[in-house]
Design a protein around this motif. Structure first.
Motif, PDB file in Angstrom:
ATOM      1  N   GLN A   1      -2.563  -3.439  -9.669  1.00  0.00           N
ATOM      2  CA  GLN A   1      -3.117  -1.962  -8.881  1.00  0.00           C
ATOM      3  C   GLN A   1      -3.845  -1.626  -9.042  1.00  0.00           C
ATOM      4  O   GLN A   1      -5.133  -1.432  -9.656  1.00  0.00           O
ATOM      5  CB  GLN A   1      -1.660  -1.004 -10.074  1.00  0.00           C
ATOM      6  N   SER A   2      -4.284  -1.165  -7.474  1.00  0.00           N
ATOM      7  CA  SER A   2      -5.837  -0.183  -7.556  1.00  0.00           C
ATOM      8  C   SER A   2      -5.518   0.407  -6.093  1.00  0.00           C
ATOM      9  O   SER A   2      -4.819   0.598  -5.407  1.00  0.00           O
ATOM     10  CB  SER A   2      -6.719  -0.937  -7.836  1.00  0.00           C
ATOM     11  N   LYS A   3      -6.429   1.748  -6.303  1.00  0.00           N
ATOM     12  CA  LYS A   3      -6.862   2.453  -5.225  1.00  0.00           C
ATOM     13  C   LYS A   3      -8.201   1.556  -4.217  1.00  0.00           C
ATOM     14  O   LYS A   3      -8.633   2.030  -2.900  1.00  0.00           O
ATOM     15  CB  LYS A   3      -6.969   3.706  -5.269  1.00  0.00           C
ATOM     16  N   ASN A   4      -9.002   0.567  -4.897  1.00  0.00           N
ATOM     17  CA  ASN A   4      -9.893  -0.658  -4.599  1.00  0.00           C
ATOM     18  C   ASN A   4      -9.424  -1.012  -3.044  1.00  0.00           C
ATOM     19  O   ASN A   4      -8.780  -2.045  -4.103  1.00  0.00           O
ATOM     20  CB  ASN A   4     -10.967  -0.732  -5.372  1.00  0.00           C
TER      21      ASN A   4
ATOM     22  N   ILE B   1       1.106  -1.431   0.362  1.00  0.00           N
ATOM     23  CA  ILE B   1      -0.453   0.177  -0.334  1.00  0.00           C
ATOM     24  C   ILE B   1       0.814   0.939   0.145  1.00  0.00           C
ATOM     25  O   ILE B   1       1.511   1.297   0.653  1.00  0.00           O
ATOM     26  CB  ILE B   1      -1.175  -0.398   1.440  1.00  0.00           C
TER      27      ILE B   1
ATOM     28  N   SER C   1      -0.162   7.802  -1.907  1.00  0.00           N
ATOM     29  CA  SER C   1      -1.064   7.895  -3.494  1.00  0.00           C
ATOM     30  C   SER C   1      -2.305   6.881  -3.019  1.00  0.00           C
ATOM     31  O   SER C   1      -3.489   7.890  -3.996  1.00  0.00           O
ATOM     32  CB  SER C   1      -0.385   7.125  -4.534  1.00  0.00           C
ATOM     33  N   GLY C   2      -1.883   6.038  -1.950  1.00  0.00           N
ATOM     34  CA  GLY C   2      -3.658   5.261  -1.401  1.00  0.00           C
ATOM     35  C   GLY C   2      -3.605   3.912  -2.477  1.00  0.00           C
ATOM     36  O   GLY C   2      -4.572   2.994  -2.060  1.00  0.00           O
ATOM     37  N   GLU C   3      -1.908   4.127  -3.325  1.00  0.00           N
ATOM     38  CA  GLU C   3      -2.883   2.887  -4.593  1.00  0.00           C
ATOM     39  C   GLU C   3      -2.129   1.470  -3.324  1.00  0.00           C
ATOM     40  O   GLU C   3      -1.256   1.651  -3.016  1.00  0.00           O
ATOM     41  CB  GLU C   3      -1.564   2.979  -5.502  1.00  0.00           C
TER      42      GLU C   3
END
Length: 77
Positions: free
Chosen positions: A61-64, A14, A18-20
């Motif tokens: 990869q995601s921010k979810n 994490i 960026s929160g990614e």
């Protein structure tokens, strides 16, 4: 050659700024779920290794965070 059981890993990073979220796995059950998650959540998937025409290692990869829960299921509890 497929990854031996002791070589299989799943890594979640994490990135605080960026929160990614980056999830890498070469564990077969999570490779399958990551492919399903890429389709379900409409996000790109990077195949890192292929053996006999089948993906053996993938990265997504995601921010979810739902994506991580979808892939790992009850392993997070």
């Amino acid at each position: 050659m497929m990854y031996l059981k002791e070589e299989q890993e799943t890594v979640i990073n994490i990135h605080e700024e960026s929160g990614e979220i980056t999830l890498y796995t070469c564990a077969p059950q999570y490779v399958i779920k990551a492919i399903e998650a890429a389709d379900k959540f409409k996000m790109p998937l990077t195949i890192r290794d292929v053996v006999n025409g089948y993906p053996q290692a993938v990265e997504i990869q995601s921010k979810n965070m739902q994506m991580v829960h979808f892939i790992l299921g009850n392993k997070l509890n």
